[in-house]
Design a protein around this motif. Structure first.
Motif, PDB file in Angstrom:
ATOM      1  N   ALA B 154       0.836  -1.192   0.000  1.00 37.90           N
ATOM      2  CA  ALA B 154       0.000   0.000   0.000  1.00 37.90           C
ATOM      3  C   ALA B 154       0.876   1.249   0.000  1.00 37.90           C
ATOM      4  N   ALA B 155       1.924   1.210   0.827  1.00 35.64           N
ATOM      5  CA  ALA B 155       2.823   2.367   0.890  1.00 35.64           C
ATOM      6  C   ALA B 155       3.472   2.622  -0.463  1.00 35.64           C
ATOM      7  N   SER B 156       3.947   1.537  -1.072  1.00 36.67           N
ATOM      8  CA  SER B 156       4.653   1.747  -2.333  1.00 36.67           C
ATOM      9  C   SER B 156       3.679   2.166  -3.431  1.00 36.67           C
ATOM     10  N   ALA B 157       2.432   1.689  -3.338  1.00 37.05           N
ATOM     11  CA  ALA B 157       1.453   2.117  -4.331  1.00 37.05           C
ATOM     12  C   ALA B 157       1.222   3.627  -4.225  1.00 37.05           C
ATOM     13  N   ALA B 158       1.307   4.140  -3.006  1.00 33.12           N
ATOM     14  CA  ALA B 158       1.155   5.581  -2.839  1.00 33.12           C
ATOM     15  C   ALA B 158       2.268   6.335  -3.560  1.00 33.12           C
ATOM     16  N   PHE B 159       3.500   5.820  -3.407  1.00 33.41           N
ATOM     17  CA  PHE B 159       4.622   6.421  -4.144  1.00 33.41           C
ATOM     18  C   PHE B 159       4.345   6.403  -5.639  1.00 33.41           C
ATOM     19  N   LEU B 160       3.879   5.229  -6.113  1.00 32.47           N
ATOM     20  CA  LEU B 160       3.633   5.076  -7.538  1.00 32.47           C
ATOM     21  C   LEU B 160       2.610   6.088  -8.020  1.00 32.47           C
ATOM     22  N   LEU B 161       1.509   6.183  -7.275  1.00 36.68           N
ATOM     23  CA  LEU B 161       0.440   7.094  -7.685  1.00 36.68           C
ATOM     24  C   LEU B 161       0.937   8.527  -7.724  1.00 36.68           C
ATOM     25  N   PHE B 162       1.704   8.879  -6.718  1.00 33.65           N
ATOM     26  CA  PHE B 162       2.214  10.242  -6.667  1.00 33.65           C
ATOM     27  C   PHE B 162       3.136  10.506  -7.858  1.00 33.65           C
ATOM     28  N   GLY B 163       3.936   9.509  -8.174  1.00 29.68           N
ATOM     29  CA  GLY B 163       4.819   9.645  -9.330  1.00 29.68           C
ATOM     30  C   GLY B 163       4.015   9.839 -10.602  1.00 29.68           C
ATOM     31  N   MET B 164       2.967   9.040 -10.753  1.00 29.88           N
ATOM     32  CA  MET B 164       2.124   9.174 -11.950  1.00 29.88           C
ATOM     33  C   MET B 164       1.506  10.563 -12.006  1.00 29.88           C
ATOM     34  N   ALA B 165       1.068  11.028 -10.858  1.00 31.59           N
ATOM     35  CA  ALA B 165       0.447  12.341 -10.807  1.00 31.59           C
ATOM     36  C   ALA B 165       1.426  13.424 -11.260  1.00 31.59           C
ATOM     37  N   LEU B 166       2.680  13.288 -10.819  1.00 34.79           N
ATOM     38  CA  LEU B 166       3.683  14.291 -11.205  1.00 34.79           C
ATOM     39  C   LEU B 166       3.910  14.263 -12.716  1.00 34.79           C
ATOM     40  N   VAL B 167       4.007  13.068 -13.249  1.00 35.33           N
ATOM     41  CA  VAL B 167       4.241  12.970 -14.691  1.00 35.33           C
ATOM     42  C   VAL B 167       3.057  13.552 -15.451  1.00 35.33           C
ATOM     43  N   TYR B 168       1.850  13.205 -14.974  1.00 30.60           N
ATOM     44  CA  TYR B 168       0.658  13.714 -15.652  1.00 30.60           C
ATOM     45  C   TYR B 168       0.595  15.227 -15.559  1.00 30.60           C
ATOM     46  N   ALA B 169       0.961  15.740 -14.402  1.00 30.31           N
ATOM     47  CA  ALA B 169       0.914  17.186 -14.215  1.00 30.31           C
ATOM     48  C   ALA B 169       1.825  17.894 -15.209  1.00 30.31           C
ATOM     49  N   LEU B 171       3.097  16.508 -18.228  1.00 29.18           N
ATOM     50  CA  LEU B 171       2.915  16.189 -19.643  1.00 29.18           C
ATOM     51  C   LEU B 171       1.467  16.201 -20.075  1.00 29.18           C
ATOM     52  N   GLY B 172       0.556  16.120 -19.119  1.00 19.48           N
ATOM     53  CA  GLY B 172      -0.842  16.184 -19.468  1.00 19.48           C
ATOM     54  C   GLY B 172      -1.374  14.952 -20.146  1.00 19.48           C
ATOM     55  N   THR B 173      -0.687  13.869 -20.105  1.00 18.16           N
ATOM     56  CA  THR B 173      -1.215  12.641 -20.689  1.00 18.16           C
ATOM     57  C   THR B 173      -0.751  11.466 -19.843  1.00 18.16           C
ATOM     58  N   MET B 174      -1.540  10.416 -19.904  1.00 15.56           N
ATOM     59  CA  MET B 174      -1.161   9.225 -19.157  1.00 15.56           C
ATOM     60  C   MET B 174      -0.916   8.046 -20.094  1.00 15.56           C
ATOM     61  N   GLN B 175      -1.004   8.318 -21.406  1.00 12.85           N
ATOM     62  CA  GLN B 175      -0.776   7.227 -22.345  1.00 12.85           C
ATOM     63  C   GLN B 175       0.694   7.130 -22.690  1.00 12.85           C
ATOM     64  N   PHE B 176       1.208   5.883 -22.711  1.00 13.83           N
ATOM     65  CA  PHE B 176       2.644   5.707 -22.922  1.00 13.83           C
ATOM     66  C   PHE B 176       3.081   6.310 -24.256  1.00 13.83           C
ATOM     67  N   GLY B 177       2.288   6.044 -25.284  1.00 14.50           N
ATOM     68  CA  GLY B 177       2.666   6.516 -26.614  1.00 14.50           C
ATOM     69  C   GLY B 177       2.770   8.033 -26.667  1.00 14.50           C
ATOM     70  N   GLN B 178       1.811   8.681 -26.022  1.00 17.70           N
ATOM     71  CA  GLN B 178       1.822  10.148 -26.053  1.00 17.70           C
ATOM     72  C   GLN B 178       2.946  10.713 -25.196  1.00 17.70           C
ATOM     73  N   ILE B 179       3.238  10.008 -24.084  1.00 17.23           N
ATOM     74  CA  ILE B 179       4.365  10.456 -23.259  1.00 17.23           C
ATOM     75  C   ILE B 179       5.631  10.465 -24.100  1.00 17.23           C
ATOM     76  N   ALA B 180       5.782   9.389 -24.876  1.00 15.01           N
ATOM     77  CA  ALA B 180       6.967   9.290 -25.728  1.00 15.01           C
ATOM     78  C   ALA B 180       7.035  10.468 -26.683  1.00 15.01           C
TER      79      ALA B 180
END
Lengths: 630, 477
Positions: B154-169, B171-180
Motif C-alpha cells: 500500500a505504501a509503495s502504491a502511494a509512491f507510484l500514484l504520486f509519481g504518476m500524478a507528477l508525470v501527468y501534471a 505532460l498532461g497525458t497518461m498514455q505511454f505513446g503520447q508520453i513518448a
C-alpha cells in the motif's frame, strides 16, 4: 539407407537411459533384452549400411548426415553430424558386431552380479560413445566420443568398486589417458586457431592448402594428436594403465581394452592421415613408437603369470603393429590388423573369462593346467584365437594381417629395415608368449578342478569369433597365396595407397618366410620350455641376471617405478610443501570477505515492518535526489 | 480482449460454483478449464493483433506472449495448489478465485498502455495477493506475511500514484505513446517535477520486482506465504511487472535519460550483490529462493539497461527460463509440504536423494538452472543477458553479474550438498508404511517442468523464435 546412420549410436544411448533410470526396477530378463538388443539393432543397421556401401556406394564414396548445428558463435559452428566413408563404416561395423557378441556373452557372464543392469548401462553408453567417436564428422564430436569412451572405461574398470584396488586402477587409467587427452586438446586448439575449422574433411583440405610438407605447425599438430592417440591406445610411454585396467569385468576387457576403445588412437591417426603425411617426422615418430612398443610389451608379456595381464600386454604389442603400419603409410594394413585383432583378441579375453569363471576366479596361469580335456570347446576356440594372434601361417587371419604390415614396413618408401627387423622379432615374442600361455593353461596335469561350465550364450560368441579369427584373413592375401585384395581395395576408397620404395633384394614371399620362421622358433621355444623341460624355465630365472631381467620385465620395464619417482612423488611433495601458498590466501580472503559482507547485510533483515518501510522511503528519497541533482 | 474476458468469467463461475456446492476438485477443474480456454483463445486473438482496446489496453504480439506465459504459470500454480491444499483443513476453494483474479490483474498489466490500466492491473493483482499470502489464516506465518505485504505494498502504491500524478501534471497525458511523443517532441515541461515523478514510479515498480532497496519484504513474505502462492508471487507477479517495465520504459524512451539509467544501474548492482550475499548462509530454503529471486531480477535489469530489441529478447527469454525454474523449485517445496507446515528448512532436504531420488533429481535440475549451469534453461537465459549487456558495453554491470553469480553458486551448492548428504541416522524413524504419497498432479507438473527445462537448455531455438516474434511487435523508442 545411409540416413539411418544416426540410429547406430541412438539405440545404445536410448537403452543406456532406460537402464540407468529404471535399471534397478527391471527384471533380470528385461535387462539383457535392452542391453543386448540395442547393440543387436545397431549391428543390424551397420551391416545394412556396409552392404549398401558395397553394392551402391554414395557419390564420392562418402556420405554426411547433418542432424543439427550445436552452436553457431563467431564462425565456430560445430555440427552434430555423422560422416560415412570406408574407414568409419568398417570400424563401426566391427565395433557393433564384436560388441554385440561380447554383450551376448556378458548376458550370461554377469548374470549373478548385483550390478547387472548397471553393467549393461555402462556398456551401452560405451558403444554409443565409441560409435560417436567413429562417425563424428568434426573433431569436437569425435572428442565427445573420445571422452565418453574414457569415462565408460573408468566406470567399468572400477565396476567392482568395493575393492579399493579396482578404484585405484580405474583412476590410474583415467589420469594416464588424461595426459594424452591434454595433448590432444592442445592439438585441437592449434588446428582450430590456425585453420579455423574442426570439420575433419575441411580441416584436411585447409591443411593441404596452407601448410607445406614439414611445416612446423603441421608437425606440432600431428605430434599433439599423436599424444592423444598414444594415451588412448596404451602405447609408449603411456601404456602403463592398460595392464591395471584388467581389474574390470572380463567382457569389459574384451570389448573396451582389447577390441575397440584402445584402437581409437589408430582411428584418429588414420582419420587425420593427411595431416600426418604433411608431417613426415611426426609420422616417423608413429612408426618408432609402434615398433618400440611392440617389442617392449612382448617382453613384458613373456613374464606375466596373470592370464589377463598377458593378454593386456599382448594388446599393447599388437596395437604397436598397427601404429607401425600407420607410421610407414600402410593405412589399410593397419586397419586390416585392427579388424583381425578385434576378432581374435576379443575371443582370447572371452576364453580367459570362461577359464577364470570355471576355476573360482583364478587368474594365475601356473595354478591352471590340463584344461584341454575339461573345457574342450573353450580350448579349441582359444587355440584358434591364439594361433591367429601368433600368426600361424596360411590358415589364420593374424598371419595375413601381420604379414602384410611386416612386408609393408620393408617395402614402403617410409619404411626401414630396422623397423622390419623389430616387427619380425615381435612375431617371435608373440608366438612365444602365446604358446606359453596355451601350453601352461591347457596342457599338463589338472591343478584346479573345474567347478562350472559355460552355457550356450557364452560359447556361441566364442565359436563365431573363432571362425572369424580364421577366415577373416582371406579378405586380403599376398599375391603368391591367391592375391585377394578386396579389403585393401575397400580401404582405398577412403585412405591413400601406400607409396612403395625400393625393395632391395627382399620379396614378399621372402618376408613371409621370415615371419613363418620367427613364428616357428617362438612355438618351439614355448614347447621346449613349457612342455618338454618345464624345469629349464625355472632355471632361466635362477641366476641373478635372469632374476633381475624377469623382475624388470614383469614390472613392465620399471615404468611404473620410474613414473612414481619422476612424476607422482615430486608432485605430491610440491603439493605438500605448497599447501599454504600466497595464491590461496587471495581466494580464501575473498571467501572471508564475502562472509563478512553477508554478516553486514544480514543486519538489514530485521523482520520489522517499520524498518522495511523506512528502507523503501529512503530508497525513493535517494533516487529522487539522484535524478534531481545529477 | 477475449483472454481477459475468459479469465474474468472463470473467476465469476468458480465463485458461483463455490456458493452452490463446495467441492475442491470441481473448483480446480473449473479454474483449469478457464485458464486453458484463455490460453488457447490467444491463438484466436492472434490474427487480429495489434489492436488498441480503448486508450487503456493494447493487445499486440508482445502482450499475447506474456499473457501465455502468465496463464501457463498460473495453470501450474493451480495444480500445485491443489496438491498442497488437499493436505490442509478449512475452506480451500476460494484460493482459486483469488488466483484467477490475480492472473487477471497480471494479464491487464502486460497489456496496459496507460497509467490507469497500469494502476488498475497492479491493484487487482496486489489485493488478490494479500489474501492469497494470508490464505492459511489459522497459521501465524501466512498471516504475518499477508499483513506485511499489505502494509508495504500500500505504501509503495502511494509512491507510484504520486509519481504518476507528477508525470501527468507535467505532460498532461497518461498514455505511454503520447508520453513518448511529448518527451521527444521537446514539449515544455519542468524537469524538476517530471524526473522525481519517474523516480517515484520506479519505487512502485521496484517494490513489486523486489529489487534493492525495496526488497526487504521479500524473504518474510516468501517464507510465510503458502508454497504455491510463493511460486505465484515469484513468477507471475514479477513477470507481469517486468513486461510492463519493458513496455513502459522502452516505448517512452525514458531509460535513455542519464539519471534514470544511473538509478537502474544502482538498483541492478545492489540487487545482484545484496540478493546473493543475503542468501549465503540462510538455512531456510524459501528464504534462499527469495534472495536468489532478488539477484535474478538484478540480472534481468542488466539486459534491460542494454536497451534495444536484443535486450528485450534477452529479458523475455530469461523470464521464460526463470518461470520454469522458479515454478519447479517452489513446486518441489510445495509437494514436500504437509498439513502442518511448509518444508522450508534446509534440514527437510537433508538426504532427500535417498528417500525420493526423482524429486531430488528434479530439485537438482532446478537449482543448477538457477545457478546457470550449461544444458539448462538458466544457462541459455544468462548467456543472452550477458550477450545483450556486452553488445551495449555495460562492462561494470556484467562484471558484477558474473562475480555475484559465482557467489550465488555457493548457496545453490549448499542445498545440493544437503540433498545428497547421507540420510541422518539419528533422526526420526521413517514413517510406517513408507513415505506419504506425493500429489499426483504436482508430480506430473514437476516432471513436465524438468523436461521443459532441459529442452530449453539444449534446444532453445523454438522458444527463441517465439520470443523474437513477440518482441518485434514492441514499438521501441
Amino acid at each position: 539407407m545411409f540416413h539411418l546412420v544416426w540410429l547406430i549410436p541412438a539405440f545404445p544411448i536410448a537403452s543406456f537411459l532406460v537402464l540407468a533410470i529404471f535399471g534397478t526396477r527391471l527384471s533380470k530378463k528385461a535387462v539383457p533384452l535392452f542391453g543386448v538388443g540395442s547393440i543387436a539393432l545397431s549391428a543390424v543397421v551397420s551391416i545394412l549400411i556396409m552392404f549398401r556401401f558395397l553394392t551402391s556406394p554414395p557419390p564420392g564414396n562418402h556420405y554426411t548426415q547433418i542432424l543439427w548445428t550445436w552452436v553457431d558463435v563467431g564462425g565456430f559452428k560445430p555440427q552434430i553430424a555423422f560422416y560415412l566413408d570406408a574407414l568409419s563404416v568398417l570400424m563401426t561395423l566391427v565395433v557393433t558386431c564384436v560388441g554385440f557378441l561380447i554383450h551376448l556373452y556378458s548376458a550370461e557372464f554377469m548374470q549373478e552380479d548385483e550390478g547387472y543392469s548397471r553393467f549393461f548401462a555402462y556398456m551401452n553408453l560405451f558403444v554409443a560413445s565409441m560409435c560417436t567417436l567413429l562417425l563424428g564428422n568434426n573433431l569436437l564430436l569425435l572428442f565427445l566420443g573420445w571422452e565418453g569412451v574414457g569415462l565408460c572405461s573408468y566406470l567399468l574398470i572400477g565396476f567392482w568398486y568395493r575393492d579399493p584396488a579396482n578404484g585405484l586402477a580405474a583412476r590410474k587409467a583415467f589420469i594416464v589417458t588424461r595426459v594424452g587427452d591434454t595433448a590432444m586438446t592442445m592439438g585441437l586448439f592449434l588446428l582450430f586457431d590456425k585453420l579455423g575449422t574442426l570439420q575433419i574433411q575441411d580441416l584436411m583440405h585447409q591443411a593441404l592448402l596452407h601448410w607445406a610438407v614439414g611445416s612446423p605447425y603441421a608437425v606440432a599438430a600431428a605430434l599433439l594428436l599423436l599424444g592423444g592417440a598414444v594415451g588412448k591406445s596404451a602405447q609408449l610411454p603411456l601404456q602403463t594403465w592398460l595392464p591395471d585396467a584388467m581389474a574390470g569385468p572380463t567382457p569389459t576387457s574384451a570389448l573396451i581394452h582389447a577390441a575397440t576403445m584402445v584402437t581409437a588412437g589408430v582411428y584418429l591417426i588414420a582419420r587425420t592421415h593427411i595431416l600426418f603425411s604433411l608431417a613426415p617426422s611426426a609420422q616417423f615418430a608413429v612408426a618408432v613408437v609402434g615398433a618400440a612398443t611392440l617389442i617392449l610389451a612382448g617382453f613384458s608379456a613373456l613374464t606375466q603369470p596373470d592370464i589377463k595381464r598377458i593378454l593386456a600386454y599382448s594388446t599393447i604389442s599388437q596395437i604397436g603393429y598397427m601404429f607401425l603400419a600407420l607410421g610407414v603409410g600402410a593405412w589399410s594394413a593397419a586397419l586390416f590388423h585392427f579388424m583381425t585383432h578385434a576378432f581374435f583378441k576379443a575371443l582370447l579375453f572371452l576364453g580367459a573369462g570362461v577359464i577364470i569363471e570355471s576355476l573360482h576366479h583364478e587368474h594365475n596361469i601356473f595354478k591352471m593346467g590340463g584344461l584341454r580335456k575339461e573345457l574342450p570347446l573353450a580350448f579349441w576356440t582359444f587355440l584358434a584365437a591364439g594361433c591367429s594372434l601368433a600368426g600361424l601361417p596360411l590358415i589364420t587371419a593374424g598371419f595375413y594381417s601381420k604379414g602384410l604390415i611386416i612386408w609393408d614396413t620393408w617395402s614402403s618408401a617410409q619404411g626401414s629395415h630396422v623397423l622390419w627387423f623389430a616387427a619380425v622379432i615381435g612375431v617371435l615374442l608373440t608366438s612365444l608368449y602365446t604358446f606359453r600361455l596355451i601350453f601352461v593353461v591347457f596342457f599338463g596335469e589338472v591343478k584346479t578342478p573345474v567347478h562350472k561350465r559355460p552355457g550356450l550364450r557364452m560359447m556361441v560368441p566364442c565359436v563365431i569369433l573363432a571362425v572369424l579369427s580364421v577366415v577373416g584373413g582371406f579378405l586380403d592375401t599376398p599375391p603368391f597365396l591367391g592375391g585377394v585384395h578386396s579389403f585393401t581395395d575397400f580401404m582405398h576408397l577412403a585412405l591413400p595407397v601406400m607409396t612403395e620404395g625400393p625393395a632391395g633384394g627382399m620379396t614378399e614371399i621372402l618376408s613371409e618366410s621370415f615371419v613363418t620362421l620367427a613364428f616357428l622358433v617362438g612355438l618351439y621355444l614355448a614347447y621346449f620350455f613349457y612342455v618338454q623341460k618345464r624345469e629349464y624355465a625355472e632355471k632361466l630365472t635362477a641366476p641373478a641376471i635372469g632374476k633381475a631381467l624377469h623382475q624388470f620385465w614383469l614390472s613392465d620395464w620399471g615404468m611404473d617405478w620410474l613414473y612414481e619417482r619422476v612424476f607422482v612423488r615430486p608432485i605430491i611433495w610440491i603439493a605438500r610443501v605448497d599447501k599454504q601458498d600466497f595464491v590461496d590466501n587471495i581466494y580464501s580472503g575473498m571467501a572471508l570477505l564475502t562472509e563478512f559482507c553477508y554478516r553486514g547485510v544480514r543486519k538489514t533483515e530485521t523482520g520489522r515492518i517499520r524498518w522495511y518501510a523506512a528502507g523503501i522511503a529512503a530508497g525513493s528519497i535517494i533516487f529522487v535526489a539522484i535524478v534531481l541533482f545529477l | 480482449m477475449l483472454p481477459l474476458l475468459i479469465v474474468t468469467a472463470a473467476a465469476v463461475v468458480v465463485m458461483l460454483a463455490i456458493s452452490i456446492k463446495r467441492s475442491h476438485l470441481l473448483a480446480v477443474w473449473l479454474t483449469l478449464v478457464g485458464l486453458a480456454a484463455a490460453f488457447f483463445s490467444l491463438w484466436i486473438v492472434a490474427p487480429l493483433t495489434p489492436i488498441q482496446v480503448t486508450p487503456l489496453l493494447i493487445v499486440d504480439g508482445y502482450a499475447l506472449f506474456y499473457m501465455g506465459l502468465i496463464l501457463a504459470a498460473t495453470f501450474v500454480t493451480v495444480i500445485l495448489a491443489y496438491g498442497y491444499l488437499e493436505n490442509q483443513s478449512g475452506y480451500r476453494e476460494e484460493l482459486y478465485v483469488l488466483i484467477l483474479v490475480a492472473a487477471l490483474g497480471s494479464v491487464v498489466l502486460v497489456a496496459s498502455s496507460h497509467f490507469v490500466s497500469f494502476f488498475l492491473g497492479l491493484e487487482v493483482l496486489s489485493v488478490a495477493l494479500y489474501a492469497m499470502s494470508a490464505y492459511l489464516c489459522a497459521r501465524k506465518p501466512p498471516l504475518e506475511a499477508g499483513l506485511k505485504y499489505l502494509v508495504l505494498a500500500a505504501a509503495s502504491a502511494a509512491f507510484l500514484l504520486f509519481g504518476m500524478a507528477l508525470v501527468y501534471a507535467q505532460l498532461g497525458t497518461m498514455q505511454f505513446g503520447q508520453i513518448a511523443a511529448m518527451l521527444s517532441g521537446g514539449a515544455c515541461y519542468s524537469k524538476a517535477l517530471l524526473l522525481p515523478g519517474i523516480a517515484l514510479i520506479i519505487t512502485g515498480i521496484g517494490f513489486k520486482l523486489a529489487v534493492v532497496p525495496f526488497h526487504m519484504w521479500t524473504p518474510d513474505v516468501y517464507e510465510g506465504a503458502p508454497a504455491p502462492v510463493t511460486a505465484f508471487i515469484a513468477t507471475v507477479s514479477k513477470g507481469a511487472m517486468v513486461a510492463l517495465l519493458l513496455r513502459y520504459f522502452y516505448e517512452t524512451g525514458m531509460q535513455h535519460l542519464g539519471s534514470v539509467f544511473l538509478v537502474f544501474s544502482i538498483i541492478a548492482i545492489a540487487s545482484m550483490i545484496a540478493g546473493n550475499l543475503l542468501a549465503l548462509f540462510q538455512n531456510n530454503v524459501k528464504r534462499i529462493l527469495a534472495y536468489s529471486s532478488i539477484a535474478h531480477l538484478g540480472y534481468v535489469l542488466v539486459a534491460f539497461l542494454a536497451g534495444g530489441t536484443r535486450a528485450a529478447e534477452a529479458v523475455t527469454f530469461y523470464l521464460v527460463a526463470y518461470f520454469i525454474t522458479t515454478l519447479g523449485a517452489f513446486g518441489v517445496v510445495s509437494v514436500l509440504s504437509n498439513g502442518e507446515r511448509d518444508a522450508d528448512v534446509l534440514d527437510d532436504y537433508r538426504g532427500l536423494f535417498w528417500r525420493r531420488p526423482v524429486l531430488a533429481g528434479i530439485f537438482t535440475l532446478m537449482l543448477l538452472s538457477l545457478a546457470g549451469i550449461p544444458l539448462t534453461a538458466g544457462f541459455v537465459g544468462k548467456f543472452f543477458l550477458v550477450a545483450a549487456g556486452a553488445s551495449s558495453a555495460l562492462w561494470g554491470l556484467i562484471f558484477t553479474l558474473i562475480v555475484t553469480s559465482v557467489i550465488g553458486l555457493f548457496y545453490y551448492l549448499r542445498i545440493l550438498v544437503a540433498l545428497y548428504a547421507p540420510p541422518a541416522e539419528t533422526g526420526e524413524a521413517a514413517p510406517a508404511g513408507g513415505l506419504p504419497a506425493l500429489s499426483r498432479g504436482g508430480s506430473y507438473v514437476l516432471a513436465a517442468l524438468s523436461v521443459l527445462l532441459v529442452w530449453v537448455g539444449v534446444y532453445p531455438a523454438p522458444i527463441l523464435d517465439a520470443v523474437q516474434r513477440a518482441v518485434s511487435t514492441l514499438r521501441l523508442f
